[in-house]
Motif scaffolding. Structure first.
Motif, PDB file in Angstrom:
ATOM      1  N   ILE A  12       0.839  -1.207   0.000  1.00 58.48           N
ATOM      2  CA  ILE A  12       0.000   0.000   0.000  1.00 58.48           C
ATOM      3  C   ILE A  12       0.876   1.260   0.000  1.00 58.48           C
ATOM      4  CG2 ILE A  12      -1.631   1.372   1.372  1.00 58.48           C
ATOM      5  CD1 ILE A  12      -2.867  -1.286   2.289  1.00 58.48           C
ATOM      6  N   SER A  13       1.953   1.202   0.795  1.00 55.96           N
ATOM      7  CA  SER A  13       2.856   2.353   0.858  1.00 55.96           C
ATOM      8  C   SER A  13       3.506   2.615  -0.501  1.00 55.96           C
ATOM      9  CB  SER A  13       3.943   2.115   1.911  1.00 55.96           C
ATOM     10  OG  SER A  13       3.373   1.981   3.197  1.00 55.96           O
ATOM     11  N   VAL A  14       3.963   1.543  -1.154  1.00 55.95           N
ATOM     12  CA  VAL A  14       4.604   1.684  -2.456  1.00 55.95           C
ATOM     13  C   VAL A  14       3.632   2.257  -3.478  1.00 55.95           C
ATOM     14  CG1 VAL A  14       5.625   0.420  -4.399  1.00 55.95           C
ATOM     15  CG2 VAL A  14       6.315  -0.118  -2.058  1.00 55.95           C
ATOM     16  N   ILE A  15       2.410   1.722  -3.487  1.00 58.20           N
ATOM     17  CA  ILE A  15       1.395   2.202  -4.421  1.00 58.20           C
ATOM     18  C   ILE A  15       1.048   3.668  -4.139  1.00 58.20           C
ATOM     19  CG2 ILE A  15      -1.007   1.935  -5.156  1.00 58.20           C
ATOM     20  CD1 ILE A  15      -0.677  -1.074  -4.668  1.00 58.20           C
TER      21      ILE A  15
ATOM     22  N   PHE B 276       1.511   6.850  -6.757  1.00 61.44           N
ATOM     23  CA  PHE B 276       0.450   7.750  -7.199  1.00 61.44           C
ATOM     24  C   PHE B 276       0.734   9.206  -6.820  1.00 61.44           C
ATOM     25  CE2 PHE B 276      -2.147   3.894  -7.814  1.00 61.44           C
ATOM     26  CZ  PHE B 276      -2.695   4.207  -9.037  1.00 61.44           C
ATOM     27  N   ILE B 277       1.405   9.412  -5.681  1.00 54.64           N
ATOM     28  CA  ILE B 277       1.787  10.770  -5.299  1.00 54.64           C
ATOM     29  C   ILE B 277       2.770  11.343  -6.317  1.00 54.64           C
ATOM     30  CG2 ILE B 277       3.086  12.128  -3.600  1.00 54.64           C
ATOM     31  CD1 ILE B 277       1.857  10.304  -1.436  1.00 54.64           C
ATOM     32  N   LEU B 278       3.776  10.536  -6.690  1.00 57.45           N
ATOM     33  CA  LEU B 278       4.764  10.982  -7.667  1.00 57.45           C
ATOM     34  C   LEU B 278       4.135  11.194  -9.046  1.00 57.45           C
ATOM     35  CD1 LEU B 278       7.822   8.738  -6.710  1.00 57.45           C
ATOM     36  CD2 LEU B 278       7.529  11.185  -6.276  1.00 57.45           C
ATOM     37  N   LEU B 279       3.212  10.294  -9.409  1.00 53.54           N
ATOM     38  CA  LEU B 279       2.537  10.437 -10.699  1.00 53.54           C
ATOM     39  C   LEU B 279       1.710  11.712 -10.737  1.00 53.54           C
ATOM     40  CD1 LEU B 279       1.802   9.228 -13.457  1.00 53.54           C
ATOM     41  CD2 LEU B 279      -0.091   8.016 -12.332  1.00 53.54           C
ATOM     42  N   THR B 280       0.999  11.993  -9.647  1.00 55.45           N
ATOM     43  CA  THR B 280       0.202  13.219  -9.565  1.00 55.45           C
ATOM     44  C   THR B 280       1.098  14.452  -9.640  1.00 55.45           C
ATOM     45  OG1 THR B 280      -1.455  12.079  -8.200  1.00 55.45           O
ATOM     46  CG2 THR B 280      -1.469  14.500  -8.182  1.00 55.45           C
ATOM     47  N   ALA B 281       2.213  14.400  -8.911  1.00 51.02           N
ATOM     48  CA  ALA B 281       3.156  15.522  -8.928  1.00 51.02           C
ATOM     49  C   ALA B 281       3.731  15.738 -10.329  1.00 51.02           C
ATOM     50  CB  ALA B 281       4.287  15.278  -7.929  1.00 51.02           C
ATOM     51  N   GLU B 282       4.022  14.642 -11.033  1.00 50.69           N
ATOM     52  CA  GLU B 282       4.557  14.732 -12.389  1.00 50.69           C
ATOM     53  C   GLU B 282       3.552  15.404 -13.320  1.00 50.69           C
ATOM     54  OE1 GLU B 282       6.967  14.404 -15.663  1.00 50.69           O
ATOM     55  OE2 GLU B 282       7.551  13.854 -13.629  1.00 50.69           O
ATOM     56  N   ILE B 283       2.301  15.007 -13.218  1.00 51.20           N
ATOM     57  CA  ILE B 283       1.250  15.596 -14.059  1.00 51.20           C
ATOM     58  C   ILE B 283       1.099  17.087 -13.766  1.00 51.20           C
ATOM     59  CG2 ILE B 283      -1.226  15.585 -14.562  1.00 51.20           C
ATOM     60  CD1 ILE B 283      -1.165  12.543 -14.008  1.00 51.20           C
ATOM     61  N   ILE B 284       1.079  17.443 -12.485  1.00 48.23           N
ATOM     62  CA  ILE B 284       0.942  18.847 -12.099  1.00 48.23           C
ATOM     63  C   ILE B 284       2.110  19.676 -12.620  1.00 48.23           C
ATOM     64  CG2 ILE B 284       0.952  20.429 -10.132  1.00 48.23           C
ATOM     65  CD1 ILE B 284      -0.616  18.287  -8.576  1.00 48.23           C
ATOM     66  N   MET B 285       3.344  19.139 -12.466  1.00 50.75           N
ATOM     67  CA  MET B 285       4.528  19.870 -12.900  1.00 50.75           C
ATOM     68  C   MET B 285       4.529  20.073 -14.409  1.00 50.75           C
ATOM     69  SD  MET B 285       6.012  20.645 -10.160  1.00 50.75           S
ATOM     70  CE  MET B 285       7.531  21.302 -10.791  1.00 50.75           C
ATOM     71  N   ARG B 286       4.071  19.095 -15.152  1.00 49.82           N
ATOM     72  CA  ARG B 286       4.058  19.215 -16.610  1.00 49.82           C
ATOM     73  C   ARG B 286       3.147  20.335 -17.089  1.00 49.82           C
ATOM     74  NH1 ARG B 286       5.012  13.766 -20.023  1.00 49.82           N
ATOM     75  NH2 ARG B 286       6.647  12.841 -18.727  1.00 49.82           N
TER      76      ARG B 286
END
Length: 268
Positions: A1-4, A8-18
């Protein structure tokens, strides 16, 4: 659960930064836009017009040129920054246009085309990237690189070209912030205050990147069966009293000319 969750936190951050983050250091004018190429950072808007500035459909200043080079045509590409782009000048007064006009006045069976690949604020690495991604498709016969003494700037944008840096805005953001912080500390430690100190600092810290980019352009020129022409522009400012014995940047001109290659023609 922690890894997932972390994923998702990193994926969300990547989308926001783009979609929201713009790396600093690019020209804010209506004729520019954010580039999808992270190494260019920004680019000219194809078809844009502003006063006496007209950008053609392929995104550089000047008239339309066919990608397929016409017969009996000698084509020159001039990468550079604001000196070549020349926002204060009419198109006919820019250096590429003047060179094209002078060459075509000569009695010769060849027709000359000189393409203005100048973009305000670009450094040598961006000029190389634009040449590779946009310029080479025009099959140039000669490359004339226009070098200004601020071309090693800014150091925080000299990113390694790896998969993560090219494809992740998040990686670029953290790399940018770290580099910018380190450079600020270094400049404060060295007590850099004047323009002269600034230009010497740029060449001390970043000229290795510039030299590498110029030598890569040399290799591109050699593939075309020609040498690379490097035009070194003098710097004019309140720090410059004259261009003779009191010119403070002559050692930097010599540094550029010290690049070891038999396939470079320097115009100082």
């Amino acid at each position: 659960i922690s890894v997932i969750s972390v994923f998702f936190i990193l994926l969300t951050a990547e989308i926001i930064m783009r979609f929201t983050w713009e790396m600093g250091g690019w020209v804010k004018r209506p004729i520019y836009r954010k580039s999808s190429n992270p190494y260019l950072r920004y680019e000219l808007v194809p078809g844009a017009k502003s006063g006496q500035i007209s950008i053609n459909s392929d995104g550089f200043r000047g008239p339309e040129y066919s990608i397929l080079k016409p017969a009996n045509t000698f084509r020159i590409i001039m990468p550079g920054d604001s000196e070549i782009f020349s926002i204060m000048l009419a198109q006919t007064d820019t250096l590429p246009s003047q060179l094209e006009n002078l060459l075509n006045q000569r009695p010769h069976f060849l027709h000359y085309e000189v393409l203005n690949f100048g973009v305000e604020g670009y450094n040598t690495l961006q000029e190389l990237e634009m040449l590779k991604t946009e310029g080479l498709k025009y099959n140039p016969d000669l490359l004339i690189l226009n070098y200004c003494l601020n071309d090693p700037e800014p150091g925080e944008y000299f990113f390694n070209k790896n998969f993560a840096m090219r494809h992740s805005a998040l990686v670029r953001y953290f790399t940018y912030r770290i580099k910018k912080t380190l450079i600020k500390r270094e400049r404060k430690r060295l007590n850099i205050k004047t323009e002269v100190e600034h230009f010497y600092y740029l060449h001390k810290e970043n000229f290795i990147h510039v030299e590498k980019a110029i030598l890569e352009m040399v290799d591109i020129a050699k593939e075309k069966g020609n040498k690379l022409v490097v035009v070194i522009f003098p710097t004019s400012s309140i720090a410059v009293k004259d261009f003779k014995e009191n010119y403070p940047y002559q050692p930097l001109h010599q540094l550029v000319k010290s690049i070891k290659s038999d396939d470079i023609i320097f115009i100082d």
